[in-house]
Design a protein around this motif. Structure first.
Motif, mmCIF file in Angstrom:
data_model
loop_
_atom_site.group_PDB
_atom_site.id
_atom_site.type_symbol
_atom_site.label_atom_id
_atom_site.label_comp_id
_atom_site.label_asym_id
_atom_site.label_seq_id
_atom_site.Cartn_x
_atom_site.Cartn_y
_atom_site.Cartn_z
ATOM 1 N N PHE A 122 35.421 75.615 7.360
ATOM 2 C CA PHE A 122 33.960 75.660 7.439
ATOM 3 C C PHE A 122 33.369 75.194 6.113
ATOM 4 O O PHE A 122 33.602 75.821 5.079
ATOM 5 C CB PHE A 122 33.483 77.080 7.757
ATOM 6 N N SER A 146 32.804 86.278 11.438
ATOM 7 C CA SER A 146 33.681 86.457 10.269
ATOM 8 C C SER A 146 33.385 87.761 9.541
ATOM 9 O O SER A 146 34.269 88.305 8.888
ATOM 10 C CB SER A 146 33.529 85.286 9.302
ATOM 11 N N LEU A 171 30.366 81.974 11.532
ATOM 12 C CA LEU A 171 30.734 80.651 11.029
ATOM 13 C C LEU A 171 30.576 79.678 12.185
ATOM 14 O O LEU A 171 31.118 79.901 13.271
ATOM 15 C CB LEU A 171 32.174 80.660 10.516
ATOM 16 N N GLN A 228 27.681 75.818 7.206
ATOM 17 C CA GLN A 228 28.275 76.126 8.510
ATOM 18 C C GLN A 228 28.420 77.632 8.683
ATOM 19 O O GLN A 228 29.446 78.103 9.178
ATOM 20 C CB GLN A 228 29.627 75.440 8.660
ATOM 21 N N SER A 229 27.411 78.349 8.249
ATOM 22 C CA SER A 229 27.452 79.783 8.515
ATOM 23 C C SER A 229 26.039 80.295 8.724
ATOM 24 O O SER A 229 25.064 79.694 8.265
ATOM 25 C CB SER A 229 28.146 80.538 7.386
ATOM 26 N N ILE A 239 36.645 78.838 4.022
ATOM 27 C CA ILE A 239 35.191 78.717 3.903
ATOM 28 C C ILE A 239 34.845 78.121 2.545
ATOM 29 O O ILE A 239 35.226 78.665 1.511
ATOM 30 C CB ILE A 239 34.516 80.098 4.057
#
Ligand SMILES: [Zn+2]
Length: 328
Positions: free
Chosen positions: A236, A292, A310, A240-241, A165
């Motif tokens: 990611f 996540s 995510l 993107q979360s 991440i």
């Protein structure tokens, strides 16, 4: 056993922060790996102690093809007194050690601890700080990168953990170990794994395998036969979360496991009224994604983090930037 720092206490024997210095002693360390900066983060402490034993056994195994080729420093428990007394912070003054970097060699105890950790770990090229979230939220095993360079992006995938991440650098929290390492060059990684206050053996196994895979793929150990990764690795990037934030208080219950993919609209958990027992809200996934993080502390207030997804596409979720430092 080398010692990071020797400390005196008001009414007991002196005590040390010991660490492992493994592999060829005639060269600078290739890797420094740290856990237990927070005294309730047991997964990292356990895995690093096991890893030290594994590498020590490798050194004495006598099998000529199996070797530890590089020098590796392992500090399983920085907050050694917190671990022994079940405290997240330094027990005497309740200070969060991960707010004391770069520290001071002639300062107060936690400043001296921070300076000693930095002094030993800065020599290494690769540096890894293992955290276990906190006692509220469970994190799937993951590598976190903060404003990384391309070398770090590529290397992060060598751990083979299921998620990497990427985030922008945290401009508010500048006194963490991970932040201060950035000024030392090399390549720096934060790993998050599990839930603080207890041990999750399945996460520990994933982390242990990831660290051994990393040592193998970077050539620090040779001659091991490793099982293929079962999980796909996903990277990611920024935006993107998606953080699911509670809109009301109650008792939050979920039976999901972190690390699974959910569809948009899929059930995440329920919020109950703690007195009447009636359901107040059902929490569903606002988008498809990899679960996540998930709340394990049932007592929920408005504005608390329930879960983090995510997402494969951009979700543009600014809130996640704010709370992503949680547990570090
Ligand atoms: Zn932590």
């Amino acid at each position: 056993m080398p010692t990071l720092l020797n400390m005196t206490a008001p009414l007991r024997d002196n005590f040390d922060i010991p660490y492992h210095d493994l592999g060829p002693q005639d060269r600078p360390p290739r890797l420094a790996i740290v856990a237990g900066v927070h005294g309730d983060e047991l997964n990292g402490v356990f895995v690093l102690a096991r890893l030290a034993d594994f590498l020590a056994q490798l050194q004495i195994s006598g099998k000529p093809d199996q070797t530890l080729r590089e020098r590796v420093l392992i500090i399983p428990a920085v907050n050694v007194l917190g671990l022994n007394t079940r405290n997240r912070f330094w027990p005497f003054d309740k200070i969060n050690i991960n707010r004391m970097f770069p520290g001071q060699t002639d300062g107060e105890t936690t400043q001296r601890i921070a300076a000693a950790v930095l002094n030993v770990t800065r020599q290494a090229y690769y540096r890894v700080d293992v955290h276990t979230s906190n006692q509220d939220t469970e994190e799937m095993p993951q590598v976190r990168l903060y404003d990384p360079n391309d070398d770090e992006r590529a290397t992060a995938c060598l751990f083979g953990l299921p998620a990497v991440i990427e985030r922008g650098v945290n401009t508010r929290l500048t006194n963490t170990l991970g932040h201060v390492w950035r000024q030392c060059g090399g390549e720096n990684f934060i790993i998050q794994c599990g839930l603080a206050g207890a041990l999750q053996p399945h996460h520990c196994e994933t982390l242990f395998r990831g660290l051994v895979a990393f040592l193998d793929r970077t050539g620090m150990v040779t001659g091991l036969t490793l099982a293929e990764d079962e999980d796909d690795l996903h990277y990611f990037g920024l935006n993107q979360s998606f953080a699911i934030i509670s809109e009301q208080a109650g008792i939050f219950v979920s039976r999901l496991n972190v690390g699974r993919w959910v569809q948009a609209g899929e059930w995440i958990g329920d919020i109950y009224d703690g007195f009447s027992g009636r359901m107040r809200a059902q929490i569903t996934a606002p988008a498809a994604g990899l679960l996540s993080s998930l709340r394990r502390q049932p007592l929920l207030c408005e504005g608390d983090l329930i879960a983090r997804l995510l997402t494969v596409g951009e979700s543009g979720d600014r809130m996640d930037q704010i709370i992503h430092g949680q547990g570090q």
